[in-house]
Design an enzyme around this catalytic site. Structure first.
Site, PDB file in Angstrom:
ATOM      1  N   GLY A   1      22.954 -18.540  29.891  1.00 38.49           N
ATOM      2  CA  GLY A   1      21.994 -19.570  29.506  1.00 38.49           C
ATOM      3  C   GLY A   1      22.683 -20.885  29.201  1.00 38.49           C
ATOM      4  N   ASP A   2      21.928 -21.955  29.287  1.00 40.76           N
ATOM      5  CA  ASP A   2      22.437 -23.269  28.919  1.00 40.76           C
ATOM      6  C   ASP A   2      21.261 -24.162  28.517  1.00 40.76           C
ATOM      7  OD1 ASP A   2      25.146 -24.824  29.043  1.00 40.76           O
ATOM      8  OD2 ASP A   2      23.605 -26.246  29.657  1.00 40.76           O
ATOM      9  N   THR A   3      21.521 -25.051  27.580  1.00 41.79           N
ATOM     10  CA  THR A   3      20.490 -25.987  27.114  1.00 41.79           C
ATOM     11  C   THR A   3      21.052 -27.397  27.122  1.00 41.79           C
ATOM     12  OG1 THR A   3      19.486 -24.291  25.720  1.00 41.79           O
ATOM     13  CG2 THR A   3      18.977 -26.585  25.175  1.00 41.79           C
TER      14      THR A   3
END
Length: 195
Positions: free
Chosen positions: A75-77
């Protein structure tokens, strides 16, 4: 569905984020955690969701290719304001400037995920718009003195004090801002379980 998935697959969460870990546990998924170690620089021509989707894929590729009964989830934000991407702050002055930039404005939080299985990748992202009230320098300083700001894109976490006092409204999923669009992840895992 989760029971079937847990029986069929060994899952690895390729992220050290305690928020992503908590959100996946809440879905009922069994997994081990093994943070990916990658350089998070990205091609400068990429914009918005393209950046987040690029990063989750390179994180997934940093692992050995999964066996047929394995899943790797990364995941990445990213936080975007005034057409600029705010990454994780380098130091306190950087964090202070980021929070000042977000003050009194709407910004976009884009969270992406990748599910790497067999020879396939599921890569998706979701955007939530967050509206911040005007924050005083004292409020920003209090937040920085009492909460961890360095491991968060845009130097804040919506579930912390600053989210409680500063966020006036959101358009989209709260969990996307927290770091993982769990509604989309659940649907993707459902699709994989039905293969």
């Amino acid at each position: 569905m989760m029971q079937k998935l847990n029986e069929q697959y060994k899952t690895t969460l390729g992220s050290g984020s305690p928020r992503r870990k908590e959100l996946l546990e809440d879905l009922g998924l069994n997994f081990k955690v093994q943070a990916s170690e990658v350089d998070e620089t990205f091609p400068k021509h990429l914009k918005g969701y393209e950046v987040a989707e690029y990063l989750v894929k390179i994180k997934a590729l940093s692992f050995e290719p999964p066996q047929e009964n394995e899943l790797i989830i990364t995941g990445d934000t990213i936080v975007c304001v005034d057409d600029r991407i705010l990454e994780k702050p380098k130091d306190k002055p950087d964090a202070f400037q980021m929070l000042r930039q977000l003050s009194g404005k709407k910004h976009a939080v884009i969270s992406a995920y990748c599910i790497y299985h067999a020879d396939d990748f599921v890569v998706k992202s979701d955007q939530t718009d967050v509206h911040f009230k005007a924050l005083s320098d004292e409020e920003i300083q209090y937040y920085m003195d009492n909460y961890e700001v360095f491991d968060k894109a845009g130097a804040y976490a919506i579930q912390d004090w600053i989210g409680k006092i500063g966020v006036e409204k959101i358009d989209g999923s709260f969990y996307t801002v927290m770091g993982l669009p769990v509604h989309q992840v659940y649907k993707s895992l459902q699709d994989i379980a039905e293969l």
